[in-house]
Design an enzyme around this catalytic site. Structure first.
Site, PDB file in Angstrom:
ATOM      1  N   LYS A 190      -0.143  11.446   5.502  1.00 20.16           N
ATOM      2  CA  LYS A 190      -0.013  10.920   6.404  1.00 20.16           C
ATOM      3  C   LYS A 190       0.810   9.663   5.970  1.00 20.16           C
ATOM      4  O   LYS A 190       1.614   8.976   6.203  1.00 20.16           O
ATOM      5  CB  LYS A 190      -1.403  10.390   7.307  1.00 20.16           C
ATOM      6  CG  LYS A 190      -1.162   9.118   8.159  1.00 20.16           C
ATOM      7  CD  LYS A 190      -1.806   8.011   7.545  1.00 20.16           C
ATOM      8  CE  LYS A 190      -3.284   7.769   6.882  1.00 20.16           C
ATOM      9  NZ  LYS A 190      -3.657   6.503   6.332  1.00 20.16           N
ATOM     10  N   LYS A 219       0.946  -1.230   0.033  1.00 17.22           N
ATOM     11  CA  LYS A 219       0.024  -0.100   0.006  1.00 17.22           C
ATOM     12  C   LYS A 219       0.726   1.296   0.028  1.00 17.22           C
ATOM     13  O   LYS A 219       0.649   2.431  -0.577  1.00 17.22           O
ATOM     14  CB  LYS A 219      -1.077   0.065   1.459  1.00 17.22           C
ATOM     15  CG  LYS A 219      -1.686   1.152   1.286  1.00 17.22           C
ATOM     16  CD  LYS A 219      -2.758   1.420   0.342  1.00 17.22           C
ATOM     17  CE  LYS A 219      -3.405   2.739   0.349  1.00 17.22           C
ATOM     18  NZ  LYS A 219      -4.478   2.966  -0.754  1.00 17.22           N
TER      19      LYS A 219
HETATM   20  P1  NAD Z   1     -12.484   8.714   7.466  1.00 19.18           P
HETATM   21  O1  NAD Z   1     -11.757   9.828   8.109  1.00 19.18           O
HETATM   22  O2  NAD Z   1     -13.544   9.160   6.575  1.00 19.18           O
HETATM   23  O3  NAD Z   1     -13.000   7.684   8.163  1.00 19.18           O
HETATM   24  C1  NAD Z   1     -12.362   7.245   9.505  1.00 19.18           C
HETATM   25  C2  NAD Z   1     -13.470   7.135  10.538  1.00 19.18           C
HETATM   26  O4  NAD Z   1     -12.923   6.477  11.710  1.00 19.18           O
HETATM   27  C3  NAD Z   1     -14.338   8.277  10.892  1.00 19.18           C
HETATM   28  O5  NAD Z   1     -15.465   7.997  10.886  1.00 19.18           O
HETATM   29  C4  NAD Z   1     -13.979   8.498  12.191  1.00 19.18           C
HETATM   30  O6  NAD Z   1     -15.097   8.958  13.032  1.00 19.18           O
HETATM   31  C5  NAD Z   1     -13.646   7.190  12.798  1.00 19.18           C
HETATM   32  N1  NAD Z   1     -12.902   6.814  13.981  1.00 19.18           N
HETATM   33  C6  NAD Z   1     -11.658   7.417  14.240  1.00 19.18           C
HETATM   34  N2  NAD Z   1     -11.073   7.076  15.383  1.00 19.18           N
HETATM   35  C7  NAD Z   1     -12.127   6.329  15.878  1.00 19.18           C
HETATM   36  C8  NAD Z   1     -11.939   5.317  17.079  1.00 19.18           C
HETATM   37  N3  NAD Z   1     -11.178   5.669  18.078  1.00 19.18           N
HETATM   38  N4  NAD Z   1     -13.189   4.513  17.273  1.00 19.18           N
HETATM   39  C9  NAD Z   1     -14.159   4.452  16.205  1.00 19.18           C
HETATM   40  N5  NAD Z   1     -14.060   5.233  15.012  1.00 19.18           N
HETATM   41  C10 NAD Z   1     -13.017   6.183  14.886  1.00 19.18           C
HETATM   42  O7  NAD Z   1     -11.146   8.084   6.596  1.00 19.18           O
HETATM   43  P2  NAD Z   1     -11.503   7.193   5.331  1.00 19.18           P
HETATM   44  O8  NAD Z   1     -11.351   7.895   4.171  1.00 19.18           O
HETATM   45  O9  NAD Z   1     -12.607   6.221   5.485  1.00 19.18           O
HETATM   46  O10 NAD Z   1      -9.958   6.268   5.470  1.00 19.18           O
HETATM   47  C11 NAD Z   1      -9.727   5.332   6.441  1.00 19.18           C
HETATM   48  C12 NAD Z   1      -8.400   4.368   5.922  1.00 19.18           C
HETATM   49  O11 NAD Z   1      -8.620   4.252   4.523  1.00 19.18           O
HETATM   50  C13 NAD Z   1      -7.392   5.387   6.252  1.00 19.18           C
HETATM   51  O12 NAD Z   1      -6.335   4.804   6.748  1.00 19.18           O
HETATM   52  C14 NAD Z   1      -7.170   5.857   4.691  1.00 19.18           C
HETATM   53  O13 NAD Z   1      -5.723   6.326   4.443  1.00 19.18           O
HETATM   54  C15 NAD Z   1      -7.461   4.578   4.031  1.00 19.18           C
HETATM   55  N6  NAD Z   1      -7.950   4.919   2.756  1.00 19.18           N
HETATM   56  C16 NAD Z   1      -8.651   5.725   2.163  1.00 19.18           C
HETATM   57  C17 NAD Z   1      -9.106   6.032   0.954  1.00 19.18           C
HETATM   58  C18 NAD Z   1     -10.092   6.959   0.584  1.00 19.18           C
HETATM   59  O14 NAD Z   1     -10.341   7.344  -0.665  1.00 19.18           O
HETATM   60  N7  NAD Z   1     -10.684   7.824   1.318  1.00 19.18           N
HETATM   61  C19 NAD Z   1      -8.690   5.134   0.008  1.00 19.18           C
HETATM   62  C20 NAD Z   1      -7.867   3.937   0.319  1.00 19.18           C
HETATM   63  C21 NAD Z   1      -7.689   3.873   1.774  1.00 19.18           C
END
Ligand code: NAD
Length: 294
Positions: A239, A171
């Site tokens: 990040k 990744k």
């Molecule tokens: P996001 O910030 O939209 O979602 C993360 C969620 O986790 C939020 O709803 C937040 O409230 C929740 N959260 C945070 N801390 C928490 C805790 N302690 N307990 C419970 N819930 C908690 O982020 P995202 O875009 O969904 O990304 C999530 C992961 O996937 C990240 O590591 C990101 O790098 C990866 N990712 C994102 C994408 C994208 O296009 N958005 C694509 C590939 C990978």
């Protein structure tokens, strides 16, 4: 029916959890901001009031959280995943985190007799909605095989790339490439504009040649509309480029273009674009070029 506890229902987690319900799994979701669980409940899943509530009856727990410290606190905390999940269950962390943290989580999960896969994804929000994510999986072969039906409900390209931590290493390579290509797409769009070329037509023809890419196809149309709604936030890519830098340093590998892309991503963030989609690198290139872009 396999029971799944799903923790982290953000941009990616919410549609992924809904796809698991659609595939016939019994899904209980928990999110720190409770309103984000509503979409899962509408899709037919159940609301958990705590991590323990999501994990206690689960055969499989999936985490989809922002960063390494979030995953560490949710998984290792006092009332966290490993304290509340039954022995014999499997934890699949699909967040993008540091490979060394994934390896440590795998070891700790093993001591609780909980299986562990690091299974970060690529494909963005649309890939999560369409269940067409690319999923790069680290962990042992038997655990991977047993979790294949769960992963099949989320993605269309699913590859076991090696032992624990390997999924996160792959990744990191993905994020290195996407950052560099995104920056070059942004530079090309500003360059074309400065020469007065019709950029929609230019993107059409470029996409059919060697410069064609998923980044160009999926991101250029929104960049041309100046729509930087995330998608994948600059903050998250910043990040990820920190993860790349640390892992490259650990391996003694030079990533000169990647380092420059990381500096530009950090600058986009410093300019106040952290909550925009990472295609907002376009705004930075415009600024560096003295062009407003409007
Ligand atoms: P996001 O910030 O939209 O979602 C993360 C969620 O986790 C939020 O709803 C937040 O409230 C929740 N959260 C945070 N801390 C928490 C805790 N302690 N307990 C419970 N819930 C908690 O982020 P995202 O875009 O969904 O990304 C999530 C992961 O996937 C990240 O590591 C990101 O790098 C990866 N990712 C994102 C994408 C994208 O296009 N958005 C694509 C590939 C990978």
């Amino acid at each position: 029916m396999t029971t799944i506890g799903f923790i982290g229902l953000g941009v990616m987690g919410a549609p992924m959890a809904a796809n698991l319900v659609a595939a016939g799994f019994d899904v209980t979701g928990y999110n720190r901001s409770p309103h984000k669980v509503e979409g899962l409940v509408t899709a037919g899943g159940r609301r958990a009031e705590s991590i323990a509530d999501a994990c206690s009856g689960a055969d499989v727990v999936i985490t989809m959280l922002p960063d390494s410290p979030d995953v560490e606190s949710v998984v290792l905390g006092g009332d966290g995943v490993l304290a509340t999940t039954r022995p014999g269950a499997v934890l699949i962390d699909m967040s993008t985190i540091r490979p060394d943290v994934a390896r440590t989580l795998a070891e700790t999960a093993g001591r609780h007799d909980v299986g562990f896969l690091d299974a970060p994804v690529s494909g963005g929000e649309q890939g999560a909605i369409d269940a067409t994510l690319s999923i790069m999986v680290g962990g042992d072969t038997d655990t991977f095989a047993s979790m294949r039906p769960v992963l099949d409900a989320l993605g269309s390209t699913i590859v076991h790339v090696g032992p624990a931590g390997s999924g996160q290493t792959v990744k990191a390579a993905n994020q290195l490439m996407v950052a560099g290509i995104m920056e070059l797409v942004a530079e090309a769009l500003v360059f074309l504009d400065a020469h007065g070329v019709d950029r929609d037509r230019a993107v059409d023809v470029l996409s059919g040649g060697l410069a064609g890419s998923a980044v160009l196809d999926r991101k250029a149309p929104a960049m041309l509309r100046r729509d930087f709604t995330p998608g994948f936030r600059v903050d998250l890519h910043h990040k990820d480029l920190g993860i790349v830098a640390a892992a490259a340093r650990e391996a003694g590998v030079a990533t000169p273009l990647g380092s420059l892309a990381a500096t530009l991503m950090a600058s986009a963030r410093a300019q106040g674009h952290g909550s925009l989609d990472h295609s907002a690198l376009l705004l930075l290139v415009e600024q560096l070029s003295g062009r407003s872009g409007e």
